[in-house]
Structure formats: C-alpha cells, structure tokens
Motif scaffolding. Structure first.
Motif, PDB file in Angstrom:
ATOM      1  N   ARG A 111       3.638   9.414   2.491  1.00  0.00           N
ATOM      2  CA  ARG A 111       3.025   9.677   1.179  1.00  0.00           C
ATOM      3  C   ARG A 111       1.499   9.668   1.274  1.00  0.00           C
ATOM      4  NH1 ARG A 111       6.822   5.845  -2.706  1.00  0.00           N
ATOM      5  NH2 ARG A 111       8.730   7.056  -2.407  1.00  0.00           N
ATOM      6  N   ARG A 112       0.947   8.671   1.968  1.00  0.00           N
ATOM      7  CA  ARG A 112      -0.496   8.578   2.109  1.00  0.00           C
ATOM      8  C   ARG A 112      -1.034   9.772   2.897  1.00  0.00           C
ATOM      9  NH1 ARG A 112      -2.430   5.838  -1.274  1.00  0.00           N
ATOM     10  NH2 ARG A 112      -2.627   3.687  -0.656  1.00  0.00           N
ATOM     11  N   THR A 161      11.403   2.564  -4.039  1.00  0.00           N
ATOM     12  CA  THR A 161      11.281   3.989  -4.349  1.00  0.00           C
ATOM     13  C   THR A 161      11.404   4.882  -3.119  1.00  0.00           C
ATOM     14  OG1 THR A 161       8.868   4.145  -4.079  1.00  0.00           O
ATOM     15  CG2 THR A 161       9.685   3.370  -6.224  1.00  0.00           C
ATOM     16  N   LEU A 192      13.284   7.620  -4.256  1.00  0.00           N
ATOM     17  CA  LEU A 192      13.072   8.012  -5.657  1.00  0.00           C
ATOM     18  C   LEU A 192      11.862   8.925  -5.800  1.00  0.00           C
ATOM     19  CD1 LEU A 192      13.519   4.737  -7.803  1.00  0.00           C
ATOM     20  CD2 LEU A 192      15.251   6.430  -7.155  1.00  0.00           C
ATOM     21  N   SER A 193      11.953   9.878  -6.719  1.00  0.00           N
ATOM     22  CA  SER A 193      10.791  10.702  -7.044  1.00  0.00           C
ATOM     23  C   SER A 193       9.880   9.873  -7.957  1.00  0.00           C
ATOM     24  CB  SER A 193      11.226  11.970  -7.769  1.00  0.00           C
ATOM     25  OG  SER A 193      11.719  11.628  -9.048  1.00  0.00           O
ATOM     26  N   ILE A 194       8.671  10.365  -8.165  1.00  0.00           N
ATOM     27  CA  ILE A 194       7.740   9.678  -9.066  1.00  0.00           C
ATOM     28  C   ILE A 194       8.354   9.568 -10.459  1.00  0.00           C
ATOM     29  CG2 ILE A 194       5.466   9.835 -10.175  1.00  0.00           C
ATOM     30  CD1 ILE A 194       4.537  11.361  -7.629  1.00  0.00           C
ATOM     31  N   ASP A 220      -1.699  -2.561 -11.821  1.00  0.00           N
ATOM     32  CA  ASP A 220      -1.085  -2.597 -10.499  1.00  0.00           C
ATOM     33  C   ASP A 220      -1.985  -3.312  -9.495  1.00  0.00           C
ATOM     34  OD1 ASP A 220      -2.702   0.081 -10.302  1.00  0.00           O
ATOM     35  OD2 ASP A 220      -2.045  -0.300  -8.252  1.00  0.00           O
ATOM     36  N   SER A 229       0.805  -1.219   0.000  1.00  0.00           N
ATOM     37  CA  SER A 229       0.000   0.000   0.000  1.00  0.00           C
ATOM     38  C   SER A 229       0.843   1.276   0.000  1.00  0.00           C
ATOM     39  CB  SER A 229      -0.886  -0.015   1.245  1.00  0.00           C
ATOM     40  OG  SER A 229      -1.674   1.138   1.293  1.00  0.00           O
ATOM     41  N   ALA A 230       0.434   2.235  -0.831  1.00  0.00           N
ATOM     42  CA  ALA A 230       1.053   3.566  -0.891  1.00  0.00           C
ATOM     43  C   ALA A 230       2.513   3.578  -1.325  1.00  0.00           C
ATOM     44  CB  ALA A 230       0.879   4.310   0.442  1.00  0.00           C
ATOM     45  N   SER A 231       2.913   2.549  -2.055  1.00  0.00           N
ATOM     46  CA  SER A 231       4.284   2.537  -2.574  1.00  0.00           C
ATOM     47  C   SER A 231       4.378   3.376  -3.843  1.00  0.00           C
ATOM     48  CB  SER A 231       4.739   1.098  -2.838  1.00  0.00           C
ATOM     49  OG  SER A 231       3.846   0.433  -3.698  1.00  0.00           O
ATOM     50  N   GLY A 232       3.229   3.787  -4.386  1.00  0.00           N
ATOM     51  CA  GLY A 232       3.207   4.595  -5.603  1.00  0.00           C
ATOM     52  C   GLY A 232       2.803   3.804  -6.845  1.00  0.00           C
ATOM     53  N   LYS A 233       2.313   2.583  -6.654  1.00  0.00           N
ATOM     54  CA  LYS A 233       1.944   1.710  -7.781  1.00  0.00           C
ATOM     55  C   LYS A 233       0.987   2.383  -8.764  1.00  0.00           C
ATOM     56  CE  LYS A 233      -0.170  -1.329  -5.280  1.00  0.00           C
ATOM     57  NZ  LYS A 233      -0.060  -0.623  -3.971  1.00  0.00           N
ATOM     58  N   GLY A 234      -0.103   2.916  -8.221  1.00  0.00           N
ATOM     59  CA  GLY A 234      -1.132   3.501  -9.074  1.00  0.00           C
ATOM     60  C   GLY A 234      -0.614   4.696  -9.853  1.00  0.00           C
ATOM     61  N   THR A 235       0.090   5.576  -9.155  1.00  0.00           N
ATOM     62  CA  THR A 235       0.640   6.780  -9.780  1.00  0.00           C
ATOM     63  C   THR A 235       1.625   6.406 -10.883  1.00  0.00           C
ATOM     64  OG1 THR A 235       0.417   7.901  -7.659  1.00  0.00           O
ATOM     65  CG2 THR A 235       1.836   8.945  -9.287  1.00  0.00           C
ATOM     66  N   GLN A 284      -1.057  12.826   0.704  1.00  0.00           N
ATOM     67  CA  GLN A 284      -2.110  12.662  -0.297  1.00  0.00           C
ATOM     68  C   GLN A 284      -3.482  13.031   0.287  1.00  0.00           C
ATOM     69  OE1 GLN A 284      -2.521   8.543  -1.470  1.00  0.00           O
ATOM     70  NE2 GLN A 284      -2.626   9.058  -3.639  1.00  0.00           N
TER      71      GLN A 284
HETATM   72  O1  CDP Z   1      -1.184   2.818  -5.605  1.00  0.00           O
HETATM   73  P1  CDP Z   1      -0.423   2.926  -4.318  1.00  0.00           P
HETATM   74  O2  CDP Z   1      -1.288   2.780  -3.112  1.00  0.00           O
HETATM   75  O3  CDP Z   1       0.764   2.016  -4.257  1.00  0.00           O
HETATM   76  O4  CDP Z   1       0.207   4.390  -4.237  1.00  0.00           O
HETATM   77  P2  CDP Z   1      -0.258   5.773  -4.909  1.00  0.00           P
HETATM   78  O5  CDP Z   1      -1.618   6.105  -4.479  1.00  0.00           O
HETATM   79  O6  CDP Z   1       0.013   5.739  -6.375  1.00  0.00           O
HETATM   80  O7  CDP Z   1       0.821   6.784  -4.294  1.00  0.00           O
HETATM   81  C1  CDP Z   1       0.700   7.283  -2.981  1.00  0.00           C
HETATM   82  C2  CDP Z   1       1.214   8.713  -2.949  1.00  0.00           C
HETATM   83  O8  CDP Z   1       2.639   8.706  -2.996  1.00  0.00           O
HETATM   84  C3  CDP Z   1       0.747   9.576  -4.116  1.00  0.00           C
HETATM   85  O9  CDP Z   1       0.299  10.844  -3.623  1.00  0.00           O
HETATM   86  C4  CDP Z   1       2.002   9.780  -4.950  1.00  0.00           C
HETATM   87  O10 CDP Z   1       2.039  11.007  -5.622  1.00  0.00           O
HETATM   88  C5  CDP Z   1       3.101   9.660  -3.921  1.00  0.00           C
HETATM   89  N1  CDP Z   1       4.404   9.189  -4.430  1.00  0.00           N
HETATM   90  C6  CDP Z   1       5.545   9.871  -4.120  1.00  0.00           C
HETATM   91  O11 CDP Z   1       5.449  10.881  -3.447  1.00  0.00           O
HETATM   92  N2  CDP Z   1       6.783   9.444  -4.540  1.00  0.00           N
HETATM   93  C7  CDP Z   1       6.908   8.357  -5.269  1.00  0.00           C
HETATM   94  N3  CDP Z   1       8.118   7.950  -5.686  1.00  0.00           N
HETATM   95  C8  CDP Z   1       5.748   7.644  -5.597  1.00  0.00           C
HETATM   96  C9  CDP Z   1       4.495   8.098  -5.145  1.00  0.00           C
END
Ligand code: CDP
Ligand code: CDP
Length: 221
Positions: A152-153, A199, A202-204, A124, A13-19, A156
């Motif tokens: 991150r969560r 990550t 790492l940035s997005i 994802d 969760s919140a690893s950035g998969k969706g983004t 968000q």
């Molecule tokens: O889908 P998942 O729950 O894995 O994560 P997400 O909702 O895509 O990303 C969670 C938050 O982390 C979002 O606000 C992204 O913009 C942020 N993010 C970040 O700050 N740095 C990254 N390298 C990846 C995601």
C-alpha cells in the motif's frame, strides 16, 4: 452529562488509519485529528534546526512551541505547506524515535485533547484510545499484514511520482513497528477495550463501512 464522542483508530504504519479515519469523519461530519502528523512536525523542525534528537528537553521544547495548522488536507508549519515534507523516510524514522520520549508526548497532549469539539472527533495514531482519549466512544485497532502494508505504501508513493523501493519500505515498516511496539511509554499495542479490524483483505470502503457499523452499534448502547 454531555460527552463529545470520539472514535479512535490506532494501528501500525500504512494500515490505512489516516484514509479510513478521514472518510469516517467526513461521513459523520466530525472533526479529524492526525496525531502522527504532530510527531512528524516535531521531527521536521528538529531536522531543519539541526537539533540533536538525543537532547530530550530541546525536542520537547520544539513540541511545545509548534506553530502548526491543519487546513483541510494540508498541514502548515508557520504557514508553509509541509504535507509532503513530513512524509519523507527521514521524518518518519525520526518521528518514531522522538515519540519514545515522555517529555515530547506530554508536550503534545493538550494540543491533541483540544481537537475534541462538537459534534465529535475521529482520530488516528498509536495511543489515541489508550492514553489521549481513554473515554472514547469507539476504539479500533486497525491493522493489515506487513507485506500488504508495504504494498500500500509503495503504491501510494509511486502514484505521487516519488521513487520507492519495496524492500526498503518493508524494512522501514518492520523497524518502525518494532520501535513503536517496544518503547516504554504508550507503546503500540492492541488494548482489551479496542475492536480489531484487520484490513489485509478489505477495501477502503469496506473498512470505512465496518467502522461506521461499529459506531452505530456503540451509539445504541
Ligand atoms: O495512516 P496510515 O499510515 O495507517 O495509512 P494510510 O496512509 O491511510 O493508507 C496507506 C495507503 O493504503 C493509502 O494509499 C490507502 O489508500 C491504502 N489503503 C488501501 O489500499 N486499502 C485499505 N483497505 C486501506 C488503505
Ligand atoms: O502514517 P504512519 O502510520 O506511517 O505514521 P504516523 O501515524 O504519521 O506516525 C509517525 C510516527 O509517530 C509513528 O511511527 C509513531 O512512532 C509516532 N506516533 C506516536 O507515537 N503516537 C501517535 N499517536 C501517533 C504517531
């Protein structure tokens, strides 16, 4: 034979998969599947209809009759925009509970496979590379430290104007990671054929570029 390429991005969760998955899909003009949204939709319907989540056949029934549409960035349930409703803490927790039920996973399988359309798919979730698209062209395990994921969560939610508590987010992350990783069916686990992408630092943009680099390298083989 012509096989439609699939890039799977699994992880906690919140690893950035969706983004990351959506941005990669956009760059490649591929389709995108948010598999977690399907489990969240089942949870939302269960909550609204007061269905006992312990009743596996009723939950599987909800999963097989789900009337959901993915319309760009919004997710519709019987035409209603539930994009925000499915992200609630209650829905997240219930999604992870019902995701441990084999009949629910079976009921959602065909629906997920149908997203594999030309010219390609980025998806994802937790079991995209291991169970749903085992023949994917590129499999990524996207992760970050639990503390970074909670940050991150938190950010968000605050940006969306939603009240959030760092401690309860971190606890939700630990609980969901533990439940998702320890269930019998399709547990969250880095498989041997996946590429680990941590990550935490790492940035997005850097994460997206790394996935694209790995995709290009995989295409040359
Ligand atoms: O889908 P998942 O729950 O894995 O994560 P997400 O909702 O895509 O990303 C969670 C938050 O982390 C979002 O606000 C992204 O913009 C942020 N993010 C970040 O700050 N740095 C990254 N390298 C990846 C995601
Ligand atoms: O965005 P986040 O990673 O927090 O959650 P999600 O990807 O929307 O998934 C919500 C829940 O659905 C997860 O905690 C998993 O229990 C379940 N899930 C799953 O079992 N298999 C998938 N392919 C995707 C989600």
């Amino acid at each position: 034979s012509h096989i439609i390429p699939v890039i799977t991005i699994d992880g906690p969760s919140a690893s950035g998969k969706g983004t990351v998955a959506q941005m990669v899909a956009q760059k490649l003009a591929y389709h995108y599947l948010d598999s977690g949204a399907l489990y969240r939709l089942v949870a939302l319907v269960a909550i609204r209809s007061n269905t006992d989540c312990a009743n596996e056949s009723d939950i599987a029934d909800i999963a097989s009759h789900l009337n959901a549409t993915f319309d760009g960035s919004s997710i519709l349930l019987n035409g209603e925009d539930v994009s925000d409703a499915i992200r609630s803490e209650q829905c997240s927790k219930l999604a992870s509970i019902i995701a441990g039920q084999p009949a629910v996973r079976a009921a959602l399988l065909q629906r997920q496979c149908a997203f594999r359309q030309s010219p390609g798919l980025v998806t994802d979730g937790r079991d995209m590379g291991s169970a749903v698209f085992p023949d994917a062209s590129l499999k990524i395990f996207l992760t970050a430290s639990a503390e970074e994921r909670a940050r991150r969560r938190y950010k968000q939610l605050i940006e969306k104007g939603i009240n959030a508590n760092m401690q309860s987010i971190l606890q939700d992350i630990y609980e969901r990671d533990t439940r998702d990783s320890n269930r019998d069916i399709s547990p969250l686990k880095q498989q041997v054929d996946t590429k680990l992408l941590d990550t935490t630092f790492l940035s997005i943009e850097e994460a997206v570029n790394e996935v694209l680099r790995l995709h290009n390298a995989a295409c040359k083989n």
